[in-house]
Design an enzyme around this catalytic site. Structure first.
Site, mmCIF file in Angstrom:
data_model
loop_
_atom_site.group_PDB
_atom_site.id
_atom_site.type_symbol
_atom_site.label_atom_id
_atom_site.label_comp_id
_atom_site.label_asym_id
_atom_site.label_seq_id
_atom_site.Cartn_x
_atom_site.Cartn_y
_atom_site.Cartn_z
ATOM 1 C CE LYS A 204 -3.651 2.378 2.731
ATOM 2 N NZ LYS A 204 -4.516 2.210 3.503
ATOM 3 N NE ARG A 214 -5.692 9.644 3.458
ATOM 4 C CZ ARG A 214 -4.578 9.910 3.290
ATOM 5 N NH1 ARG A 214 -4.029 11.180 3.137
ATOM 6 N NH2 ARG A 214 -3.449 8.854 3.203
ATOM 7 C CE LYS A 228 -3.679 7.764 6.923
ATOM 8 N NZ LYS A 228 -4.754 6.841 6.781
ATOM 9 C CD GLU A 244 6.021 -3.910 3.659
ATOM 10 O OE1 GLU A 244 5.327 -4.764 4.219
ATOM 11 O OE2 GLU A 244 6.284 -2.872 4.335
ATOM 12 C CE LYS A 259 -5.978 1.916 -0.165
ATOM 13 N NZ LYS A 259 -6.296 1.599 1.104
ATOM 14 C CB SER A 285 -11.654 7.466 -3.437
ATOM 15 O OG SER A 285 -10.419 7.866 -2.581
#
Ligand code: PBG
Length: 336
Positions: A204, A214, A228, A244, A259, A285
């Site tokens: 991600k 958000r 983040k 990962e 993502k 989104s």
């Protein structure tokens, strides 16, 4: 030229021959999209008879549980195999430590129970992360201006457990803490939930495409200008995505997520080449809103463009796609 890879030569070879007719194009098509590939993300909010627009995410709504169940009737009618749930939490309930995430009667747990009671055959994917519940909008516990990894994963494992108890089929940690898959797997197994599936958001990225989401879960204001980047991956990296995924497989992930989707097809492709694990992609989104706003401006055809992006995501190696337009696509596929 290497003979083994002889490609043919014009004029004897004409690649356009196979492209002449709709039927011949169908026969040679290398990628197909079916309704079985789709997952619909849904936003739930407190109250009754509520259907709220989200201005940055056109055509998508927040539903109170009663209205959400109506929406899921459509999901069931068009045979979309699974939904992914995200809660919009009232500002008054948010705290610095996000402890509402561990309330067994919280909005998401009540929603899971209602959905499972009414639609036992639909796969239910539940998000594990603290961002809807924290006043600062981060996915974990904030300490000395840093998201404290090891304390956060303890809490996430408890959050996963209460969601599994409520009936979630797939637990989907979207937080990007280190080591959370292992601790969640152990917690679920110790409590008798060894059949609960874990979909790890393994790759991600700290992306600009999450803005409308958000707004949808009400974390953008809390997050203010923070980012983040100390836990989500840098979009400059792809080898790191492989590490990962490898670590999450070792910790017990059943499926992995990439993502966002469309700007990260190389990541999906690379993971597909390297590992034998189902890869899901999240068309997020911002990706969806761009298409929707272009439709509004009459720049493109919404459904055809959306379909093209989903085919591209599948072509790269994804086995399923989170897509806000899943119902629109499913309706079209049914009419084909
Ligand atoms: C956070 C979370 C995010 C999304 C899903 N879970 C946003 C973020 O990391 O800030 C984004 C989905 C989307 O943009 O559609 N746990």
């Amino acid at each position: 030229m290497n003979k083994r890879f002889a490609l043919g030569k014009f004029p004897r070879t004409r690649l356009r021959r196979n492209r002449q007719f709709p039927w011949s194009r169908s026969l040679v098509s290398e990628t197909n999209l079916v309704t079985d590939d789709l997952i619909l993300p849904l936003f739930v909010t407190e109250g009754k008879k509520i259907k709220e627009n989200i201005s940055s995410l056109p055509s998508i709504k927040r539903y109170s549980i009663d209205k959400l169940l109506k929406k899921i009737e459509e999901v069931s009618e068009y045979k979309i195999p699974a939904i992914a749930l995200f809660p919009y939490i009232d500002k008054k309930i948010k705290t610095f430590d996000g402890k509402e995430a561990l309330n067994k009667k919280n909005l998401i747990c009540r929603t899971i129970r209602e959905i499972k009671k009414n639609f036992p055959k639909i796969g239910l994917i539940s998000d594990v992360a603290l961002d809807p519940y924290t006043t600062h909008g981060h996915d974990g516990i904030l300490k000395n201006n840093y998201i404290a990894n090891d304390e956060t994963i303890e809490i996430l494992s408890q959050q996963a457990l209460i969601q599994a108890e409520a009936g979630a089929d797939i637990i989907a940690p979207s937080d990007m803490m280190d080591g959370r898959i292992g601790i969640i797997r152990d917690t679920l197994d110790n409590e008798g939930f060894n059949k609960t599936i874990i979909l790890s958001y393994a790759a991600k990225f700290a992306s600009n495409f999450y803005g409308p989401f958000r707004d949808a879960v009400g974390s953008s204001k809390s997050l203010n200008k923070a980012d983040k980047k100390s836990y989500q991956m840098s979009y400059k990296n792809s080898n790191e995505a492989i590490r990962e995924v490898g670590m999450d497989i070792n910790e017990g992930a059943d499926m992995v997520m990439v993502k966002p989707a469309l700007p990260y097809l190389d990541i999906i492709y690379k993971i597909k080449k390297k590992f034998n694990i189902p890869i899901f992609a999240y068309q997020v989104s911002g990706e969806f809103s761009m298409i929707k706003f272009c439709e509004k401006e009459k720049i493109i055809n919404y459904e055809e463009t959306l379909y093209e992006t989903l085919i591209a995501i599948k072509r790269s190696g994804a086995s399923a796609i989170f897509c806000y337009g899943a119902l629109d696509i499913a309706k079209n596929l049914k009419n084909e």
